[in-house]
Design a protein around this motif. Structure first.
Motif, PDB file in Angstrom:
ATOM      1  N   ALA A 327      85.541  46.965 -30.041  1.00 35.16           N
ATOM      2  CA  ALA A 327      86.243  48.045 -29.347  1.00 35.16           C
ATOM      3  C   ALA A 327      86.706  47.572 -27.968  1.00 35.16           C
ATOM      4  N   TYR A 328      85.830  46.855 -27.266  1.00 35.00           N
ATOM      5  CA  TYR A 328      86.186  46.315 -25.952  1.00 35.00           C
ATOM      6  C   TYR A 328      87.330  45.312 -26.069  1.00 35.00           C
ATOM      7  N   ALA A 329      87.284  44.465 -27.110  1.00 33.49           N
ATOM      8  CA  ALA A 329      88.336  43.464 -27.305  1.00 33.49           C
ATOM      9  C   ALA A 329      89.686  44.136 -27.570  1.00 33.49           C
ATOM     10  N   HIS A 330      89.698  45.220 -28.328  1.00 32.61           N
ATOM     11  CA  HIS A 330      90.946  45.933 -28.606  1.00 32.61           C
ATOM     12  C   HIS A 330      91.508  46.553 -27.318  1.00 32.61           C
ATOM     13  N   ASP A 331      90.621  47.055 -26.457  1.00 31.63           N
ATOM     14  CA  ASP A 331      91.084  47.588 -25.174  1.00 31.63           C
ATOM     15  C   ASP A 331      91.723  46.479 -24.336  1.00 31.63           C
ATOM     16  N   ALA A 334      95.159  45.640 -25.738  1.00 28.13           N
ATOM     17  CA  ALA A 334      96.148  46.656 -25.366  1.00 28.13           C
ATOM     18  C   ALA A 334      96.578  46.466 -23.914  1.00 28.13           C
ATOM     19  N   GLY A 335      95.619  46.160 -23.034  1.00 26.87           N
ATOM     20  CA  GLY A 335      95.959  45.910 -21.631  1.00 26.87           C
ATOM     21  C   GLY A 335      96.799  44.657 -21.466  1.00 26.87           C
ATOM     22  N   LEU A 336      96.552  43.654 -22.305  1.00 26.20           N
ATOM     23  CA  LEU A 336      97.331  42.421 -22.251  1.00 26.20           C
ATOM     24  C   LEU A 336      98.800  42.696 -22.564  1.00 26.20           C
ATOM     25  N   SER A 337      99.039  43.581 -23.503  1.00 26.14           N
ATOM     26  CA  SER A 337     100.420  43.919 -23.854  1.00 26.14           C
ATOM     27  C   SER A 337     101.131  44.610 -22.698  1.00 26.14           C
ATOM     28  N   GLY A 340     100.398  41.712 -19.276  1.00 20.35           N
ATOM     29  CA  GLY A 340     100.764  40.321 -19.505  1.00 20.35           C
ATOM     30  C   GLY A 340      99.664  39.331 -19.206  1.00 20.35           C
ATOM     31  N   LYS A 341      98.464  39.814 -18.848  1.00 22.70           N
ATOM     32  CA  LYS A 341      97.375  38.860 -18.599  1.00 22.70           C
ATOM     33  C   LYS A 341      96.027  39.552 -18.731  1.00 22.70           C
ATOM     34  N   VAL A 342      95.003  38.741 -18.945  1.00 21.48           N
ATOM     35  CA  VAL A 342      93.613  39.203 -18.972  1.00 21.48           C
ATOM     36  C   VAL A 342      92.818  38.262 -18.086  1.00 21.48           C
ATOM     37  N   ASP A 343      92.140  38.825 -17.080  1.00 22.01           N
ATOM     38  CA  ASP A 343      91.261  38.006 -16.260  1.00 22.01           C
ATOM     39  C   ASP A 343      89.942  37.790 -16.990  1.00 22.01           C
ATOM     40  N   HIS A 344      89.012  37.067 -16.362  1.00 20.82           N
ATOM     41  CA  HIS A 344      87.757  36.672 -17.018  1.00 20.82           C
ATOM     42  C   HIS A 344      87.056  37.882 -17.634  1.00 20.82           C
ATOM     43  N   SER A 345      86.945  37.878 -18.958  1.00 18.89           N
ATOM     44  CA  SER A 345      86.288  38.956 -19.686  1.00 18.89           C
ATOM     45  C   SER A 345      85.393  38.326 -20.754  1.00 18.89           C
ATOM     46  N   GLU A 346      84.140  38.771 -20.817  1.00 12.34           N
ATOM     47  CA  GLU A 346      83.154  38.114 -21.681  1.00 12.34           C
ATOM     48  C   GLU A 346      82.985  38.872 -23.001  1.00 12.34           C
ATOM     49  N   TYR A 359      81.505  34.063 -24.658  1.00 17.87           N
ATOM     50  CA  TYR A 359      82.619  33.302 -24.089  1.00 17.87           C
ATOM     51  C   TYR A 359      83.338  34.163 -23.051  1.00 17.87           C
ATOM     52  N   GLY A 360      83.677  33.523 -21.932  1.00 14.72           N
ATOM     53  CA  GLY A 360      84.494  34.171 -20.922  1.00 14.72           C
ATOM     54  C   GLY A 360      85.961  33.847 -21.179  1.00 14.72           C
ATOM     55  N   TRP A 361      86.782  34.880 -21.420  1.00 16.74           N
ATOM     56  CA  TRP A 361      88.160  34.682 -21.853  1.00 16.74           C
ATOM     57  C   TRP A 361      89.157  35.023 -20.744  1.00 16.74           C
ATOM     58  N   THR A 362      90.208  34.214 -20.670  1.00 13.85           N
ATOM     59  CA  THR A 362      91.389  34.536 -19.884  1.00 13.85           C
ATOM     60  C   THR A 362      92.590  34.368 -20.809  1.00 13.85           C
ATOM     61  N   ALA A 363      93.630  35.160 -20.565  1.00 13.46           N
ATOM     62  CA  ALA A 363      94.803  35.099 -21.433  1.00 13.46           C
ATOM     63  C   ALA A 363      96.045  35.468 -20.633  1.00 13.46           C
ATOM     64  N   VAL A 364      97.201  34.965 -21.084  1.00  8.69           N
ATOM     65  CA  VAL A 364      98.473  35.266 -20.444  1.00  8.69           C
ATOM     66  C   VAL A 364      99.554  35.287 -21.519  1.00  8.69           C
ATOM     67  N   VAL A 365     100.497  36.193 -21.355  1.00 13.01           N
ATOM     68  CA  VAL A 365     101.649  36.255 -22.258  1.00 13.01           C
ATOM     69  C   VAL A 365     102.786  35.460 -21.625  1.00 13.01           C
ATOM     70  N   ASN A 366     103.358  34.542 -22.400  1.00 15.14           N
ATOM     71  CA  ASN A 366     104.459  33.728 -21.882  1.00 15.14           C
ATOM     72  C   ASN A 366     105.323  33.288 -23.051  1.00 15.14           C
ATOM     73  N   GLY A 367     106.619  33.514 -22.900  1.00 19.70           N
ATOM     74  CA  GLY A 367     107.549  33.031 -23.906  1.00 19.70           C
ATOM     75  C   GLY A 367     107.361  33.633 -25.275  1.00 19.70           C
ATOM     76  N   GLY A 368     106.901  34.875 -25.340  1.00 19.81           N
ATOM     77  CA  GLY A 368     106.785  35.528 -26.628  1.00 19.81           C
ATOM     78  C   GLY A 368     105.521  35.215 -27.383  1.00 19.81           C
ATOM     79  N   VAL A 369     104.595  34.474 -26.794  1.00 20.00           N
ATOM     80  CA  VAL A 369     103.296  34.217 -27.422  1.00 20.00           C
ATOM     81  C   VAL A 369     102.201  34.419 -26.381  1.00 20.00           C
ATOM     82  N   ILE A 370     100.952  34.392 -26.857  1.00 20.63           N
ATOM     83  CA  ILE A 370      99.790  34.583 -25.978  1.00 20.63           C
ATOM     84  C   ILE A 370      99.014  33.281 -25.908  1.00 20.63           C
ATOM     85  N   PHE A 371      98.760  32.822 -24.688  1.00 17.81           N
ATOM     86  CA  PHE A 371      97.931  31.640 -24.469  1.00 17.81           C
ATOM     87  C   PHE A 371      96.570  32.128 -23.958  1.00 17.81           C
TER      88      PHE A 371
END
Length: 777
Positions: A327-331, A334-337, A340-346, A359-371
């Protein structure tokens, strides 16, 4: 040192911003998926493009993700649709070169499969190159015609052309070379006319060059051929050739593409470096579609979690996430969309063995994909949890210590009240033999209540760690001697089992109190099991899991385990507090676990309670252990000392107690025995009375008095009257070190009149021995 450099390099690589790397590529990058339309036609839609795509196409990448290519380039040729779709369908890479008419450009495109029904494109704009090659072809034709028709114009073009132009015979000798040939390679006309061209070709390119040469000799034109020619300075230049045979000669033009090849080599090197960096990183790296499906995964997934990167392609982002974190991951997704980014989230990820890892995750949307990047934080989380548990244990220990002090004080005062009540009741019983049956019944009820109160005070003192203990080295195998008692206490519906580790050392404990504690725990388990279930008594040595607040040393664990419903966190946190109980009125005092806790702490150990709803309860007593040689079981020598003889005379006794009710009760019992009794409420008054009365035979003193304790009073008396017997009367088990030196006997509160008489006789019998010991010492 090499390992250090490797670690530093890995740390550096883990910081690479891959989206930025892709956007710095000179070649265009497209990730797309095939769309099968209803009329058996194929199309494809964009999933991701980089910044170079816009530069090379002249189109905007804004909102490009999800659009069909026919929407972006309506006039795109059909063969591009079918060719790229075929790459995704057959999963085989292919190279394409050709124009896109609507864009007015020609591209060199490397198409490669990404996953089922998806492909990627890496491409260069080769419009200029193709135009040049087309011009070369046209020039070759023109050259042939002009050789025949316009020698003058040919000569002029020959001289000023920036491209190499040569005429070769079938022996491989350049019979004619234009000035561009010497300008590009540095050789003179004489050098080239006297050297067969194979001598100038790079050894790695020679075989292919000779094959092309043979084709031309067989009247087959070679319209595109690339090789390296040696420069006069020893280096090599890349040349792109167009060759046409005619009348036993070979007419050829070439363009210098050395700089283009260098750029292409550099791009290939960057791609290889990116692959190595990603593979070497200890972190998990991911490229996902905007719909949340895996497109690419780094090698660390297999090293750390057991998943091969190829097996992850197409998987939905939450597939490997622990159920409780989804449930937390889905939230977060949704925030990433939106941002455009997710700061450190475990978030916990489940490996192939079913184990969970943080795992501590970070993510960013760039060029139509998610890194996305994930770093393992299991160790940090473990340390934080260990610190939290230690802090909680310390807070609980301080809380219990405070409650113990409070309980001990209450027990002391209650003990004094019980002593006064019990002494009065015993005297009343002694002189009420002719009263009615109803009065005697009420008196017996009152005495039973006082006795029950006495046991309650003992539990309170046990929790406060102030009960009187007689610890000795005990073989814990003897716990099995309680089997019949335990079975009769818990009932036939509960099965009891025992598990003793081999080679158990001895435990230092008061065995009587330990048996009472185990019985308490068994009865608690019986009530939790409601008469049906499993009860296990386990005894083992503690290796590395002894409570952190104990002194260094060896410890034993006695665990009483039931498979009952367990306790929730709130109940568990209060379970060892005095007077807390979940049982109904009259079914428990709430002091059972408190007593066990007090016994363990007073014995130099600890008490631990573990429970959770649906997982039963484990009550663990931790005790200090001794070597095997110190075990004492049933080895106590039988006492040959006879019971003290009844007194054959009346005594003059001084009673000292600051509680007037206790003092009155004690005096009344002694006077009822026929003794002459003097009394004092403090130590100073007692010393004054002793100074004025040299015929006092015995002193009975309370311990806890203001100004001067009973032990201090005993020491003062012994200094002047070492032969005078002293009885110390107290409800506390713990006394200052050296207290027994001046004590002829000890009397525990509350007491019966018969017990008081026995202690008085014992004190007189041992008084001479005590005084002799004091003189010898």
């Amino acid at each position: 040192m090499s390992n250090l450099r490797s670690e530093r390099r890995q740390e550096h690589l883990s910081d690479v911003d891959w989206p930025s790397v892709f956007n710095r590529l000179h070649e265009g990058l497209v990730i797309a998926e095939v769309v099968h339309e209803s009329d058996n036609e194929v199309n494809w839609r964009y999933l991701h493009v980089n910044e170079a795509w816009s530069q090379l196409t002249g189109l905007s990448s804004q909102g490009i993700a999800g659009k069909l290519v026919t929407e972006v380039i309506p006039g795109v040729e059909k063969h591009w649709l079918e060719g790229f779709a075929r790459v995704a369908i057959v999963q085989q890479p292919q190279t394409f070169v050709g124009p896109v008419s609507e864009l007015g450009r020609t591209y060199d495109i490397r198409a490669f499969p990404v996953s089922e029904n998806r492909f990627g494109l890496l491409f260069f704009d080769v419009t200029e190159r193709e135009q040049n090659e087309l011009r070369l072809k046209e020039r070759a034709v023109e050259l042939e015609n002009k050789i025949k028709a316009e020698l003058g114009a040919r000569a002029k073009t020959w001289d000023v052309s920036p491209d190499i132009q040569v005429v070769s015979n079938h022996l491989g000798i350049f019979e004619q070379c234009n000035p561009a040939m010497t300008a590009v390679l540095g050789w003179t006309q004489q050098d080239l006319a006297s050297t067969p061209f194979p001598d100038l070709v790079h050894p790695d390119d020679l075989e292919d060059t000779l094959q092309a040469f043979e084709a031309c000799k067989n009247n087959q034109p070679v319209l595109r051929f690339v090789n390296r020619y040696r420069h006069r300075n020893g280096g090599y230049r890349w040349l792109s050739w167009v060759s046409v045979p005619n009348d036993g000669k070979i007419y050829a033009t070439a363009r210098d593409i050395t700089e283009e090849m260098a750029r292409e080599a550099e791009l290939e090197l960057r791609r290889a470096e990116r692959s190595k960096l990603w593979s070497a990183s200890p972190d998990l790296h991911l490229i996902l579609s905007l719909e949340g499906r895996y497109l690419e995964a780094s090698d660390a997934w297999e090293r750390q979690l057991g998943y091969a990167p190829a097996d992850l392609k197409g998987m939905l982002f939450d597939t490997l996430i622990a159920e409780e974190d989804k449930a937390y991951a889905h939230d977060l997704f949704a925030g990433l969309s939106e941002t455009g980014k997710v700061d450190h989230s475990e978030i916990r990820i489940v490996d192939t063995q079913g184990n969970r890892h943080w795992y501590g995750w970070t993510a960013v949307v760039n060029g139509g994909v998610i890194f996305a990047t994930g770093r393992n934080v299991d160790e940090r989380r473990r340390q934080e949890e260990q610190l939290r548990q230690t802090e909680e244990a310390l807070a609980q220990s301080r809380k219990i210590e405070t409650l113990g002090q409070l309980t001990g004080g209450v027990a002391h005062d209650f003990n004094n009240l019980l002593a006064a009540i019990q002494s009065s009741l015993h005297l009343l019983q002694k002189h009420a033999s002719n009263e009615s049956d109803q009065a005697n019944a009420l008196l017996q009820n009152a005495l039973a209540g006082a006795d029950r109160g006495k046991r309650l005070v003992q539990h309170m003192l046990a929790f406060a760690k102030k009960q009187e203990l007689a610890p000795k080295a005990v073989d814990l195998q003897s716990i099995q001697d309680m089997d019949q008692l335990l079975r009769s206490s818990v009932g036939p519906g509960i099965e009891i089992s025992y598990n003793f580790a081999p080679d158990l050392p001895a435990a230092m404990v008061d065995m009587g109190q330990l048996e009472m504690a185990i019985l308490n725990l068994a009865v608690n388990a019986r009530d939790a099991l409601d008469g049906q279930g499993q009860l296990s008594v386990n005894v083992k040595k503690l290796e590395n899991d002894a409570p952190a607040d104990l002194l260094d040393g060896d410890y034993l664990s006695i665990s009483v385990i039931d498979d009952g419903p367990g306790m929730d966190a709130q109940t568990l946190s209060q379970a060892t507090e005095p007077f807390f109980t979940t049982k109904g009125v009259g079914k428990g005092t709430g002091l059972g676990l408190s007593m066990v806790h007090g016994l363990a702490k007073q014995s130099g150990g600890a008490f631990r309670l573990k429970s959770a709803p649906g997982q039963g309860t484990t009550a663990e007593i931790v005790l200090p252990s001794l070597s095997k040689e110190a075990i004492i079981v049933n080895e106590q020598e039988p006492s040959h000392q006879s019971a003290p003889s009844p007194l054959d005379r009346d005594l003059r006794i001084l009673v000292v107690d600051d509680d007037c009710l206790v003092l009155m009760g004690t005096v009344a019992i002694l006077e009822d025995m026929g003794h002459d009794v003097l009394d004092a409420t403090n130590g100073d008054d007692a010393l004054s009375i002793l100074a004025e009365n040299s015929d006092i035979d015995l002193v009975i003193t309370d311990q806890g008095m203001p100004g001067m304790t009973g032990v201090q009073l005993s020491e003062r008396i012994a200094a002047h009257k070492p032969d005078l017997p002293i009885i110390l009367c107290t409800g506390y088990g713990e006394l200052p070190e050296g207290s027994y030196r001046y004590m002829a006997a000890r009397l525990a509160k509350p007491f019966a009149d018969s017990h008081l008489g026995d202690v008085v006789a014992k004190a007189l019998a041992s008084g001479s021995q005590l005084s002799q010991g004091n003189r010898d010492g």
